[in-house]
Design a protein around this motif. Structure first.
Motif, PDB file in Angstrom:
ATOM      1  N   VAL A 194     -10.363   2.603 -18.936  1.00 22.28           N
ATOM      2  CA  VAL A 194     -10.502   1.989 -17.609  1.00 22.28           C
ATOM      3  C   VAL A 194      -9.139   1.754 -16.966  1.00 22.28           C
ATOM      4  O   VAL A 194      -8.939   2.007 -15.782  1.00 22.28           O
ATOM      5  N   GLN A 195      -8.165   1.278 -17.753  1.00 18.16           N
ATOM      6  CA  GLN A 195      -6.819   1.041 -17.214  1.00 18.16           C
ATOM      7  C   GLN A 195      -6.155   2.348 -16.779  1.00 18.16           C
ATOM      8  O   GLN A 195      -5.522   2.408 -15.721  1.00 18.16           O
ATOM      9  N   GLY A 200      -7.771   4.977 -15.868  1.00 15.26           N
ATOM     10  CA  GLY A 200      -8.502   5.370 -14.677  1.00 15.26           C
ATOM     11  C   GLY A 200      -7.992   4.669 -13.435  1.00 15.26           C
ATOM     12  O   GLY A 200      -7.906   5.262 -12.353  1.00 15.26           O
ATOM     13  N   LYS A 201      -7.613   3.402 -13.573  1.00 19.11           N
ATOM     14  CA  LYS A 201      -7.094   2.642 -12.429  1.00 19.11           C
ATOM     15  C   LYS A 201      -5.726   3.167 -11.998  1.00 19.11           C
ATOM     16  O   LYS A 201      -5.416   3.197 -10.799  1.00 19.11           O
ATOM     17  N   TRP A 230      -4.628   6.274 -12.211  1.00 22.00           N
ATOM     18  CA  TRP A 230      -4.845   7.517 -11.472  1.00 22.00           C
ATOM     19  C   TRP A 230      -5.578   7.252 -10.171  1.00 22.00           C
ATOM     20  O   TRP A 230      -5.391   7.965  -9.184  1.00 22.00           O
ATOM     21  N   SER A 231      -6.422   6.215 -10.172  1.00 19.89           N
ATOM     22  CA  SER A 231      -7.125   5.865  -8.944  1.00 19.89           C
ATOM     23  C   SER A 231      -6.167   5.351  -7.883  1.00 19.89           C
ATOM     24  O   SER A 231      -6.313   5.656  -6.695  1.00 19.89           O
ATOM     25  N   VAL A 232      -5.166   4.564  -8.305  1.00 20.46           N
ATOM     26  CA  VAL A 232      -4.158   4.078  -7.354  1.00 20.46           C
ATOM     27  C   VAL A 232      -3.432   5.258  -6.729  1.00 20.46           C
ATOM     28  O   VAL A 232      -3.226   5.312  -5.499  1.00 20.46           O
ATOM     29  N   TYR A 259       2.134  -2.445 -17.472  1.00 20.64           N
ATOM     30  CA  TYR A 259       0.981  -1.889 -16.763  1.00 20.64           C
ATOM     31  C   TYR A 259       1.040  -2.139 -15.248  1.00 20.64           C
ATOM     32  O   TYR A 259       0.845  -1.196 -14.464  1.00 20.64           O
ATOM     33  N   LEU A 279       1.320   0.767 -12.238  1.00 20.05           N
ATOM     34  CA  LEU A 279       0.430   0.850 -11.074  1.00 20.05           C
ATOM     35  C   LEU A 279       1.237   1.022  -9.785  1.00 20.05           C
ATOM     36  O   LEU A 279       0.883   1.830  -8.910  1.00 20.05           O
ATOM     37  N   TYR A 329     -11.877   8.877 -11.367  1.00 23.03           N
ATOM     38  CA  TYR A 329     -11.433   8.369 -12.669  1.00 23.03           C
ATOM     39  C   TYR A 329     -12.020   7.006 -13.035  1.00 23.03           C
ATOM     40  O   TYR A 329     -12.429   6.812 -14.194  1.00 23.03           O
ATOM     41  N   PRO A 330     -12.089   6.054 -12.111  1.00 26.22           N
ATOM     42  CA  PRO A 330     -12.762   4.804 -12.464  1.00 26.22           C
ATOM     43  C   PRO A 330     -14.238   5.015 -12.797  1.00 26.22           C
ATOM     44  O   PRO A 330     -14.777   4.367 -13.701  1.00 26.22           O
ATOM     45  N   TRP A 337     -15.771   4.312 -16.459  1.00 33.25           N
ATOM     46  CA  TRP A 337     -16.933   3.427 -16.659  1.00 33.25           C
ATOM     47  C   TRP A 337     -18.027   4.150 -17.446  1.00 33.25           C
ATOM     48  O   TRP A 337     -18.664   3.567 -18.331  1.00 33.25           O
TER      49      TRP A 337
END
Length: 405
Positions: free
Chosen positions: A42-43, A45-46, A48-50, A95, A99, A361-362, A366
């Motif tokens: 999840v982290q 994914g976040k 890459w989501s950012v 972390y 981000l 990715y998020p 999930w």
């Protein structure tokens, strides 16, 4: 193709390898990154989501910016910034800092480098050689990326240390950013004339961009294929988690999938697009095949459970997806849009087309944590639906081009 064009493409390929290095190294080194950074699915994914969210917001503005400012200046500054960011992240900051770095990479890469380099490549391919130009560009990216990934894999095999492997790979990306910046500054100096040098795009011209059905359909096709491309990130854990493939073998498969296939797909799909004088004709053939591969992957996962079949099918799926990614921008250059608006059109198409970076990715993170092994089934089921939508988009765009709509 002239020697000067080839040199420009070479240095731009250094730029795309380096600037997308950290965000996209997950395709080969997913497990290595997870251990080195000590982060969950999840982290990751976040992170890459950012990058994706910032990039998605940046595309349209970046495309317009490219039409107004010298691409040479944009590319040089963007790659210099990317070099610094990659060097910093190689020391594994916290972390929250990662981000922030991911967001800054979204600006330097997506807002600046991508539309500027794409406009330069479209300009170089104005003599109906866009397919070959973009094909060579992505083929060189595949070769360079393969060398870096082989070096990283060798480091991992020798040391078994994820942190050292991660640091080495990211610093190599930083070096390529720097090399690309120097090469682009020198190489682009002699071709910046007229519309390529930068002109202010008027409101009337912007209105033209946003009212063209072809622009939105190209964006839809690009988005569907890019969803499939992003899903390749999870092929390495798919093979290790579900089929118990060893980490070393999975890394080798990742290098073949991400780099070797990029080389072959770049050369083959680019030449095919030029030979047919239509990238769309090539994509119309590939997308139904992607539907078929998705179905076979699902069948193998639920019934046969063959390791060899899983590797072959994911390779075939990756080859088609990578090939379409290579020529998707050619859909713009072959649609006879004015060069002065090319950057803006690229920005609009990319805003929608590469939007999966912001939300895929998020979602998959999930799925992986909430449904474990069943999450992979859902991933490829969604890919099947997305590929089917792309087939419909290709049919509609072809109909418009033929004057039937």
């Amino acid at each position: 193709m002239s020697k000067k064009k080839t040199i420009i493409i070479l240095f731009l390929s250094f730029g795309i390898i380096g600037s997308y290095g950290f965000p996209y190294m997950k395709g080969t080194f997913y497990n290595v990154m997870q251990v080195a950074l000590e982060l969950s699915d999840v982290q990751l994914g976040k992170i890459w989501s950012v990058f994706g969210i910032v990039g998605m917001v940046s595309y349209v503005g970046g495309g317009y910016f490219t039409d107004c400012i010298s691409p040479k200046k944009i590319i040089t500054v963007a790659l210099m910034i990317s070099a610094v960011l990659h060097l910093y992240v190689s020391f594994v900051p916290s972390y929250p800092v990662i981000l922030i770095i991911s967001a800054l990479m979204g600006i330097s890469t997506v807002f600046a480098f991508f539309p500027a380099s794409s406009k330069v490549l479209s300009f170089l391919g104005e003599d109906h050689s866009s397919g070959t130009i973009f094909g060579l560009y992505y083929a060189l990216e595949g070769v360079g990326g393969m060398l870096i990934n082989l070096t990283g894999t060798r480091m991992y095999v020798i040391t078994g240390n994820e942190l050292q492997t991660f640091a080495l790979v990211v610093r190599l990306f930083a070096f390529l950013n720097l090399l690309g910046a120097i090469g682009a500054y020198v190489g682009l100096s002699g071709i910046e004339t007229g519309e390529l040098k930068g002109n202010v795009v008027s409101f009337k011209q912007l209105k033209y961009v946003f009212t063209q059905k072809k622009v939105w359909l190209i964006a839809l096709i690009t988005m569907c294929n890019y969803w499939l491309y992003c899903s390749l990130t999870y092929v390495t854990p798919y093979l290790t988690d579900l089929f118990k493939v060893s980490e070393d073998k999975a890394l080798l498969c990742g290098i073949i999938r991400v780099n070797v296939l990029a080389l072959l797909a770049g050369l083959l799909f680019g030449r095919l697009a030029d030979k047919k004088r239509s990238a769309l004709d090539v994509i119309k053939i590939i997308m139904p095949l992607q539907c078929l591969y998705s179905v076979l992957i699902l069948i193998n996962q639920t019934t046969v459970r063959s390791v060899q079949a899983a590797i072959i099918l994911t390779m075939a799926f990756a080859f088609g997806t990578t090939g379409v990614k290579v020529i998707s921008i050619v859909l713009i250059s072959e649609s006879d849009f004015p060069l002065i608006m090319t950057g803006t059109i690229i920005g609009v198409v990319a805003f929608i087309g590469y939007s999966p970076d912001a939300f895929l990715y998020p979602i998959v993170g999930w799925l992986m944590e909430g449904h474990e092994m069943q999450g992979y089934f859902y991933l490829f089921l969604i890919s099947l639906i997305i590929a089917a939508i792309a087939v419909i988009g290709c049919w509609k765009l072809d109909k418009i081009r033929r004057g039937d709509a």
